[in-house]
Write an enzyme that holds these catalytic residues in place. Structure first.
Site, mmCIF file in Angstrom:
data_model
loop_
_atom_site.group_PDB
_atom_site.id
_atom_site.type_symbol
_atom_site.label_atom_id
_atom_site.label_comp_id
_atom_site.label_asym_id
_atom_site.label_seq_id
_atom_site.Cartn_x
_atom_site.Cartn_y
_atom_site.Cartn_z
ATOM 1 N N ASN A 173 -9.177 -26.196 -12.258
ATOM 2 C CA ASN A 173 -9.684 -24.846 -12.547
ATOM 3 C C ASN A 173 -10.021 -24.592 -14.021
ATOM 4 O O ASN A 173 -10.032 -23.463 -14.487
ATOM 5 C CB ASN A 173 -8.766 -23.772 -11.950
ATOM 6 N N TYR A 199 4.622 -25.712 -18.559
ATOM 7 C CA TYR A 199 4.653 -25.228 -17.175
ATOM 8 C C TYR A 199 6.071 -25.110 -16.611
ATOM 9 O O TYR A 199 6.256 -25.131 -15.394
ATOM 10 C CB TYR A 199 3.786 -26.130 -16.286
ATOM 11 N N HIS A 217 -6.952 -22.480 -19.025
ATOM 12 C CA HIS A 217 -5.682 -21.743 -18.985
ATOM 13 C C HIS A 217 -5.736 -20.573 -19.962
ATOM 14 O O HIS A 217 -6.278 -20.713 -21.056
ATOM 15 C CB HIS A 217 -4.519 -22.658 -19.387
HETATM 16 P P1 IDP Z 1 -2.831 -19.481 -13.904
HETATM 17 O O1 IDP Z 1 -3.294 -20.760 -14.562
HETATM 18 O O2 IDP Z 1 -3.989 -18.711 -13.307
HETATM 19 O O3 IDP Z 1 -1.945 -18.641 -14.791
HETATM 20 P P2 IDP Z 1 -0.426 -20.360 -12.439
HETATM 21 O O4 IDP Z 1 0.067 -19.765 -11.165
HETATM 22 O O5 IDP Z 1 0.367 -20.116 -13.686
HETATM 23 O O6 IDP Z 1 -1.959 -19.910 -12.618
HETATM 24 O O7 IDP Z 1 -0.537 -21.943 -12.184
HETATM 25 C C1 IDP Z 1 -0.695 -22.818 -13.255
HETATM 26 C C2 IDP Z 1 -1.696 -23.874 -12.906
HETATM 27 O O8 IDP Z 1 -1.141 -24.763 -11.947
HETATM 28 C C3 IDP Z 1 -2.991 -23.372 -12.305
HETATM 29 O O9 IDP Z 1 -3.940 -22.940 -13.246
HETATM 30 C C4 IDP Z 1 -3.471 -24.596 -11.543
HETATM 31 O O10 IDP Z 1 -4.122 -25.520 -12.422
HETATM 32 C C5 IDP Z 1 -2.159 -25.193 -11.069
HETATM 33 N N1 IDP Z 1 -1.855 -24.724 -9.706
HETATM 34 C C6 IDP Z 1 -1.388 -23.519 -9.356
HETATM 35 N N2 IDP Z 1 -1.216 -23.437 -8.017
HETATM 36 C C7 IDP Z 1 -1.580 -24.636 -7.535
HETATM 37 C C8 IDP Z 1 -1.619 -25.189 -6.209
HETATM 38 O O11 IDP Z 1 -1.297 -24.539 -5.214
HETATM 39 N N3 IDP Z 1 -2.063 -26.476 -6.119
HETATM 40 C C9 IDP Z 1 -2.428 -27.216 -7.203
HETATM 41 N N4 IDP Z 1 -2.404 -26.723 -8.444
HETATM 42 C C10 IDP Z 1 -1.978 -25.456 -8.618
#
Ligand code: IDP
Length: 160
Positions: free
Chosen positions: A123, A60, A126
């Site tokens: 969520n 990340y 990934h």
């Molecule tokens: P993605 O997984 O859909 O590619 P990214 O923007 O790359 O999304 O974010 C990576 C991961 O970080 C997300 O899947 C989620 O688990 C976590 N994440 C992203 N934004 C937030 C937030 O605003 N609060 C908490 N966790 C977040």
């Protein structure tokens, strides 16, 4: 591990997919693999592991300045996860479409996040967001010998 391989089927785009610790704890591993398998994508690498914070910080790294960075590293290291490499036509985009939006609230029913979760911080899954990041992530999570080239005998029924 990269974009172009020899002898690994006609369609050789690859993506990195991880079933996150909440997905494993909620027994969604079979359901998620089933969806990609039934779509016609080919599984070329898979392992269950407890990822170190060090590995997740690297995974990340693009988010290192975001407020959620420490939290997402903690979340992802909170239990075992399933790391996979899938291959197929436009697989990076196809998998992202099947996963849904980053925030489950914005994800349509029928997508993995739309069907199985409610919060961005839990969520479930990934998937790499571009062909370039897929290549980096595959190299980060898998050694070349952990990826298997195999002839998918259904290929003629999936591709023209
Ligand atoms: P993605 O997984 O859909 O590619 P990214 O923007 O790359 O999304 O974010 C990576 C991961 O970080 C997300 O899947 C989620 O688990 C976590 N994440 C992203 N934004 C937030 C937030 O605003 N609060 C908490 N966790 C977040």
């Amino acid at each position: 591990a990269g974009l172009f391989h020899s002898g690994c089927g006609r369609i050789n785009e690859r993506t990195f997919v991880a079933i996150k610790p909440d997905g494993v704890q909620r027994h969604l591993v079979g359901e998620i693999i089933r969806r990609f398998e039934q779509k016609g994508l080919q599984l070329v690498g898979m392992k269950l592991l407890q990822a170190s914070e060090e590995l997740l910080k690297e995974h990340y790294i693009a988010h290192r300045d975001r407020p959620f960075y420490p939290r997402v590293v903690k979340y992802m290291s909170s239990g075992p996860m399933v790391a996979m490499v899938w291959q197929g036509l436009d697989v990076v985009k196809t998998v992202r479409t099947m996963i849904g939006e980053t925030n489950p609230a914005d994800s349509r029913p029928g997508t993995i996040r739309g069907d199985f979760c409610l919060e961005v911080s839990k969520n479930v899954i990934h998937g790499s967001d571009s062909v370039e990041s897929a290549q980096q992530e595959i190299n980060l999570w898998f050694r070349p010998e952990e990826l298997t080239c195999w002839q998918d005998t259904a290929e003629h029924w999936i591709y023209e």
